[in-house]
Design a protein around this motif. Sequence first.
Motif: not given
Length: 337
Positions: A156, A182, A185-186, A320, A324
Amino acid sequence: MTPKIPRTQLGDTLSVCRIVTGLWQIADAERQGGEASPESMADALETYPDRGFTSFDVADHYGSAELVMGALRRADPSRRLEVATKWVPEPGPISRDQVRAAVARAQARLATDRIDLFQLHAWRYSDPSWLDALIWLDELVTEGAIGALGLTNVDTPHLRVAVESGFPIVSNQVCYSLLDARPGRAMAAYCERRGVRLLGYGTLAGGFLSERWLGRPAPAVDELSSWSLMKYRRFIDAAGGWERFQELLRSVAAVAARLGTTIAAVACRWVLDQPGVGAIIVGARPGGRTHLDATEAALALTLDDATRQELDAAVARLGAIDGEPGDEYRRPPFLTA
């Protein structure tokens, strides 16, 4: 009449099927001595565009996959095809001439003067050569040699660097599955804001997300039959191990049984429904089983809110995977090794 397959838009110029056919298995087969002519492999893929699956994903390192796409295109130049390829340059300085040579080679192999989607992989962000490559690739977009420009396995923060620098990035191809969430997420939120579409691969974890592995004992990595299975066996360990993975499979199997479908269809549909996802990439091995009925089942499947929450809860019970998307190429434990 060719069946109508749902599609998604990448940038202003490119539309692709929501399930793209990936040809990385060609390299795997060739490593195992399964060489065949590009023409014969192209013949084996004829059924895909005939059934509306016109979008394919290849790369410079997928053995003869680009040549196979060139043969499929030459067999019927009027046929609709969208072909995405990847360039994975060696680490180190990247010159304008090197970029132009890589694109020209892909054009020749793909039998086209305009590559639909050209995706760049960067090995090290500490080396700014990947940004140099984007400068020269952007030039080729302007000239028309590349239709759309994408990235692959970029995290990201560095996706943000590329987009905010003004490069016309339309997509980022990353691993995305019930096993590896993953990108949710962001990255997904950033892609939604900036109109970049995620292209998810590894959606079936090399085949682990299927009835075949439900209730099975844990296989050793070196006992597995393909590079993909070896790779995603390491992902399973990173997500908490085999028993947690079996818990996930049991949860997905219960959903599939209730909906009258398969684990694979549910796994595909879950990723397709995630924010920011434009398409997923499902592998094919020319001459093997096509799995097109299962692919169509995934596209036809609908998950209601309660079912999505059930699957989300099953994912949350896994460990998890750290970091990233793309970190597996750049940080220990190097899950792709």
